[in-house]
Design a protein around this motif. Structure first.
Motif, PDB file in Angstrom:
ATOM      1  N   LEU A 107       0.965  -1.372   0.109  1.00  0.00           N
ATOM      2  CA  LEU A 107      -0.060  -0.084   0.155  1.00  0.00           C
ATOM      3  C   LEU A 107       0.708   1.166   0.146  1.00  0.00           C
ATOM      4  CD1 LEU A 107      -2.909   1.087   0.179  1.00  0.00           C
ATOM      5  CD2 LEU A 107      -2.340   1.194   2.514  1.00  0.00           C
ATOM      6  N   ALA A 108       1.892   1.165   0.546  1.00  0.00           N
ATOM      7  CA  ALA A 108       2.867   2.428   0.992  1.00  0.00           C
ATOM      8  C   ALA A 108       3.595   2.548  -0.367  1.00  0.00           C
ATOM      9  CB  ALA A 108       3.838   2.182   1.913  1.00  0.00           C
ATOM     10  N   ILE A 109       3.960   1.464  -1.149  1.00  0.00           N
ATOM     11  CA  ILE A 109       4.620   1.696  -2.500  1.00  0.00           C
ATOM     12  C   ILE A 109       3.622   2.578  -3.193  1.00  0.00           C
ATOM     13  CG2 ILE A 109       5.281   0.443  -4.650  1.00  0.00           C
ATOM     14  CD1 ILE A 109       6.108  -1.766  -2.910  1.00  0.00           C
ATOM     15  N   THR A 110       2.207   1.957  -3.390  1.00  0.00           N
ATOM     16  CA  THR A 110       1.515   2.612  -4.328  1.00  0.00           C
ATOM     17  C   THR A 110       1.043   4.229  -3.981  1.00  0.00           C
ATOM     18  OG1 THR A 110      -0.494   1.778  -3.104  1.00  0.00           O
ATOM     19  CG2 THR A 110       0.029   0.520  -4.907  1.00  0.00           C
ATOM     20  N   ILE A 111       0.966   4.429  -2.616  1.00  0.00           N
ATOM     21  CA  ILE A 111       0.698   5.799  -2.186  1.00  0.00           C
ATOM     22  C   ILE A 111       2.119   6.516  -2.524  1.00  0.00           C
ATOM     23  CG2 ILE A 111       0.475   7.132  -0.322  1.00  0.00           C
ATOM     24  CD1 ILE A 111      -1.129   5.147   1.080  1.00  0.00           C
ATOM     25  N   GLY A 112       3.250   6.095  -2.750  1.00  0.00           N
ATOM     26  CA  GLY A 112       4.376   6.651  -3.100  1.00  0.00           C
ATOM     27  C   GLY A 112       4.245   7.132  -4.328  1.00  0.00           C
ATOM     28  N   ILE A 113       4.047   6.055  -5.271  1.00  0.00           N
ATOM     29  CA  ILE A 113       3.802   6.119  -6.748  1.00  0.00           C
ATOM     30  C   ILE A 113       2.816   7.472  -6.936  1.00  0.00           C
ATOM     31  CG2 ILE A 113       3.365   5.370  -8.968  1.00  0.00           C
ATOM     32  CD1 ILE A 113       4.018   2.706  -7.814  1.00  0.00           C
ATOM     33  N   PHE A 149      -3.707  -6.472 -10.427  1.00  0.00           N
ATOM     34  CA  PHE A 149      -2.379  -6.602  -9.951  1.00  0.00           C
ATOM     35  C   PHE A 149      -2.303  -6.233  -8.492  1.00  0.00           C
ATOM     36  CE2 PHE A 149       1.699  -4.657  -8.865  1.00  0.00           C
ATOM     37  CZ  PHE A 149       2.520  -5.557  -9.317  1.00  0.00           C
ATOM     38  N   ALA A 150      -3.007  -5.071  -7.962  1.00  0.00           N
ATOM     39  CA  ALA A 150      -2.868  -4.689  -6.752  1.00  0.00           C
ATOM     40  C   ALA A 150      -3.383  -5.267  -5.605  1.00  0.00           C
ATOM     41  CB  ALA A 150      -3.657  -3.090  -6.820  1.00  0.00           C
ATOM     42  N   PHE A 151      -4.321  -6.324  -5.963  1.00  0.00           N
ATOM     43  CA  PHE A 151      -4.859  -7.272  -4.632  1.00  0.00           C
ATOM     44  C   PHE A 151      -4.190  -8.479  -4.798  1.00  0.00           C
ATOM     45  CE2 PHE A 151      -8.355  -7.963  -7.482  1.00  0.00           C
ATOM     46  CZ  PHE A 151      -8.354  -9.044  -7.698  1.00  0.00           C
ATOM     47  N   SER A 152      -3.290  -8.960  -5.865  1.00  0.00           N
ATOM     48  CA  SER A 152      -2.547 -10.039  -6.164  1.00  0.00           C
ATOM     49  C   SER A 152      -1.209  -9.854  -6.173  1.00  0.00           C
ATOM     50  CB  SER A 152      -3.404 -10.691  -7.282  1.00  0.00           C
ATOM     51  OG  SER A 152      -2.963 -10.006  -8.495  1.00  0.00           O
ATOM     52  N   LEU A 153      -0.648  -9.902  -7.526  1.00  0.00           N
ATOM     53  CA  LEU A 153       0.883  -9.997  -7.522  1.00  0.00           C
ATOM     54  C   LEU A 153       1.588  -8.941  -6.837  1.00  0.00           C
ATOM     55  CD1 LEU A 153       1.617 -10.962 -11.354  1.00  0.00           C
ATOM     56  CD2 LEU A 153       1.916 -12.365  -9.163  1.00  0.00           C
ATOM     57  N   GLY A 154       0.903  -7.700  -6.725  1.00  0.00           N
ATOM     58  CA  GLY A 154       1.659  -6.702  -5.966  1.00  0.00           C
ATOM     59  C   GLY A 154       2.133  -7.019  -4.607  1.00  0.00           C
ATOM     60  N   PRO A 155       1.171  -7.050  -3.668  1.00  0.00           N
ATOM     61  CA  PRO A 155       1.375  -7.396  -2.358  1.00  0.00           C
ATOM     62  C   PRO A 155       1.858  -8.822  -2.022  1.00  0.00           C
ATOM     63  CG  PRO A 155      -1.068  -7.152  -2.610  1.00  0.00           C
ATOM     64  CD  PRO A 155      -0.300  -6.928  -3.765  1.00  0.00           C
ATOM     65  N   ILE A 156       1.018  -9.791  -2.704  1.00  0.00           N
ATOM     66  CA  ILE A 156       1.203 -11.113  -2.309  1.00  0.00           C
ATOM     67  C   ILE A 156       2.949 -11.744  -2.787  1.00  0.00           C
ATOM     68  CG2 ILE A 156       0.283 -13.358  -2.457  1.00  0.00           C
ATOM     69  CD1 ILE A 156      -1.676 -11.420  -1.226  1.00  0.00           C
ATOM     70  N   VAL A 157       3.347 -11.254  -3.682  1.00  0.00           N
ATOM     71  CA  VAL A 157       4.633 -11.757  -3.936  1.00  0.00           C
ATOM     72  C   VAL A 157       5.746 -11.341  -2.997  1.00  0.00           C
ATOM     73  CG1 VAL A 157       6.427 -11.415  -5.495  1.00  0.00           C
ATOM     74  CG2 VAL A 157       4.360 -11.869  -6.395  1.00  0.00           C
ATOM     75  N   TRP A 158       5.555  -9.967  -2.335  1.00  0.00           N
ATOM     76  CA  TRP A 158       6.610  -9.247  -1.349  1.00  0.00           C
ATOM     77  C   TRP A 158       6.069 -10.446   0.052  1.00  0.00           C
ATOM     78  CZ3 TRP A 158      10.458  -7.333  -3.087  1.00  0.00           C
ATOM     79  CH2 TRP A 158      10.383  -6.454  -4.195  1.00  0.00           C
ATOM     80  N   LEU A 159       4.777 -10.570   0.241  1.00  0.00           N
ATOM     81  CA  LEU A 159       4.478 -11.394   1.290  1.00  0.00           C
ATOM     82  C   LEU A 159       5.192 -12.726   1.089  1.00  0.00           C
ATOM     83  CD1 LEU A 159       2.751 -11.916   3.815  1.00  0.00           C
ATOM     84  CD2 LEU A 159       0.859 -12.122   2.444  1.00  0.00           C
ATOM     85  N   LEU A 160       4.842 -13.595   0.045  1.00  0.00           N
ATOM     86  CA  LEU A 160       5.315 -14.845   0.032  1.00  0.00           C
ATOM     87  C   LEU A 160       6.801 -15.054   0.057  1.00  0.00           C
ATOM     88  CD1 LEU A 160       2.819 -16.241  -2.761  1.00  0.00           C
ATOM     89  CD2 LEU A 160       3.157 -17.281  -0.480  1.00  0.00           C
ATOM     90  N   ILE A 161       7.707 -14.263  -0.309  1.00  0.00           N
ATOM     91  CA  ILE A 161       9.028 -14.234  -0.296  1.00  0.00           C
ATOM     92  C   ILE A 161       9.382 -13.886   0.943  1.00  0.00           C
ATOM     93  CG2 ILE A 161       9.358 -13.915  -2.967  1.00  0.00           C
ATOM     94  CD1 ILE A 161      10.371 -11.158  -2.502  1.00  0.00           C
ATOM     95  N   SER A 162       8.650 -13.125   1.649  1.00  0.00           N
ATOM     96  CA  SER A 162       9.242 -13.115   3.215  1.00  0.00           C
ATOM     97  C   SER A 162       8.898 -14.299   4.179  1.00  0.00           C
ATOM     98  CB  SER A 162       8.634 -11.682   3.684  1.00  0.00           C
ATOM     99  OG  SER A 162       7.196 -11.806   3.932  1.00  0.00           O
ATOM    100  N   GLU A 163       8.020 -15.069   3.604  1.00  0.00           N
ATOM    101  CA  GLU A 163       7.596 -16.248   4.345  1.00  0.00           C
ATOM    102  C   GLU A 163       8.097 -17.646   4.223  1.00  0.00           C
ATOM    103  OE1 GLU A 163       2.832 -14.928   4.937  1.00  0.00           O
ATOM    104  OE2 GLU A 163       3.318 -15.929   3.187  1.00  0.00           O
ATOM    105  N   ILE A 164       8.496 -17.986   2.951  1.00  0.00           N
ATOM    106  CA  ILE A 164       9.046 -19.119   2.427  1.00  0.00           C
ATOM    107  C   ILE A 164      10.385 -19.562   2.662  1.00  0.00           C
ATOM    108  CG2 ILE A 164       7.119 -19.597   0.770  1.00  0.00           C
ATOM    109  CD1 ILE A 164       9.363 -18.984  -1.243  1.00  0.00           C
TER     110      ILE A 164
END
Ligand code: BGC
Length: 455
Positions: A148-154, A360-375
């Motif tokens: 969300l912060a990335i998108t507000i920054g853009i 993209f905003a509710f899927s690949l955007g946030p979820i990719v950052w999320l998953l790579i921080s989890e696995i």
């Protein structure tokens, strides 16, 4: 009374504050990648530079980001998540000042490179820190705050560029990033280190104190035990919910990070006004306005991930989002490819780009950052994230550099069909390779290195 999500303490304000401060790294990521598209118009007047040099000024931030991402994980595993984020904040400040006061193109390039390195640092460490401080039942929502912060920054970059364009004040456009960067630094001075990192370093007393504060009131004993077990290499075997082989986890992280980019998001973020002009928007101002509308959709739809990633799970959001992206891109491609649609091309472009970015905003955007921080396992989480994030920035760079060339080689219709095809590939990848991590404690996602057959 509403039932509590598992792992969700009653009072959550402290952990939300910690996530919010770390998410400022995302705001700066969005601002600093977005701001240059407007600033470059005036920079090229001040320094009267060639088209090639203009492209270099724009893309050097991506080069810096991939260099920063390459080393950030190692640094975060060495000096801690908090100090790495502090370093990112200081680099953001230094880079903004050098760029804003640049009297030569070389100084500007140096300043923008430093900003890039800071982006690389924060894109590894912000999601990592947020993921490690979050209770399992809120982790999806809190890491999505970073997106969300990335998108507000853009969007903020867009607004600042727009409001300062009359004065042509590119120095201010680049310089105001000092303010959020300063807040990031001050905030991270106050915030504690990630409790998981503290356990890893053997600072158990400090770790316990931080964990207790982050879970305000809730019992931390089972979470603490899982972290300790995971660190001591104890096989949690039957308690593990998800078991991955390390090489496979790296493959999943790199795959997700690359697919997030090659499905084309930054063609819209970086070249939005140009796409709208191709679609028949005649004035520069109407295509800029259309790009702003797309930016607002990007912010708003990210909230869907904040609300639903812990309830519905990561994979359903990815399926829905990627399917929507593919359909929207096919519609856009048709508007360019089918002669009879030429008169509606502008309207179709606006609707389909809004739909594409929204999905993209509710899927690949946030979820990719999320998953790579989890696995990745705690022992090598920084390193794993670095590899995935480095791949993300490399793919970002390749897509940004190749977009206009691909358009002139294939034409608009086939170019957007290509990104649509890659969105379908992403669905298949998610189906067969990606684990569902919803509400799992990080330590129940177990990664192992298979024993070699000779051993
Ligand atoms: C991506 C960026 C992209 C942004 C758009 C992020 O998740 O990593 O490359 O510009 O989303 O909102």
């Amino acid at each position: 009374m509403q039932s509590e999500a598992p792992g969700r303490p009653h009072r959550t304000s402290f952990v939300i504050a910690a996530a919010g401060i770390a998410a400022l790294g995302g705001f700066l990521f969005g601002y600093d990648t977005g701001v240059i598209s407007g600033a470059i118009l005036f920079i090229s007047k001040t320094f009267s530079i060639s088209t090639q040099m203009k492209e270099f000024v724009v893309s050097i931030v991506l080069v810096g980001a991939l260099c920063g991402a390459m080393v950030a994980g190692y640094i975060a595993d060495r000096i801690g998540r908090r100090r790495t984020l502090l370093t990112a904040g200081v680099l953001f400040i230094a880079g903004a000042l050098v760029s804003a006061f640049a009297t030569t193109v070389l100084l500007l390039l140096i300043g923008r490179f430093i900003v890039g390195v800071a982006i690389g640092f924060s894109s590894v460490t912000s999601p990592l820190y947020i993921s490690e401080v979050s209770p399992a039942g809120m982790r999806g929502g809190l890491v999505s705050l970073y997106q969300l912060a990335i998108t507000i920054g853009i969007l903020a970059a867009f607004a600042i560029d727009y409001s300062l364009s009359r004065a042509g004040a590119w120095q201010w456009m680049l310089g105001v990033a000092v303010i959020p960067a300063l807040i990031l630094v001050l905030g991270m001075i106050v915030m504690p280190e990630s409790p998981r990192y503290l356990f890893k370093m053997g600072k158990d007393t400090d770790a316990r104190a931080v964990l207790r504060k982050m879970r305000s009131g809730a019992d931390i004993s089972s979470e603490e035990q899982s972290i300790r077990d995971a660190l001591s290499g104890l096989q949690i075997g039957s308690r593990a919910a998800i078991v991955l082989n390390l090489r496979f986890a790296l493959f999943v992280g790199i795959g997700l990070a690359v697919l997030q980019q090659v499905t084309g998001i930054n063609t819209v973020i970086y070249y939005g006004p140009q796409i709208f002009q191709m679609a028949g928007f005649h004035s520069a101002s109407s295509s800029i306005l259309a790009t702003a509308a797309v930016g607002i959709v990007n912010v708003l739809l990210t909230i869907v991930a904040i609300v639903f990633s812990d309830r519905l799970g990561r994979k359903p959001l990815l399926y829905a989002g990627c399917a929507g992206m593919a359909l929207a891109l096919v519609a856009l491609a048709l508007s360019f490819g089918v002669h009879g649609l030429a008169s509606q091309r502008g309207a179709i472009a606006l609707i389909s780009l809004m739909a594409y970015v929204g999905c993209f905003a509710f899927s690949l955007g946030p979820i990719v950052w999320l998953l790579i921080s989890e696995i990745y396992p705690l022992r090598s989480r920084g390193l794993g994230m670095s590899v995935a994030t480095f791949s993300n920035w490399t793919a970002n760079f390749v897509v940004a550099q190749s977009f206009l060339t691909i358009i002139s080689a294939l034409g608009q219709a086939y170019t957007f069909l290509l990104y649509a095809g890659l969105s379908v590939v992403t669905i298949v990848f998610v189906r067969y390779a990606v684990p569902e991590t919803k509400r799992e404690e990080l330590e129940r996602i177990e990664v192992y290195v298979p024993a070699s057959p000779r051993a």
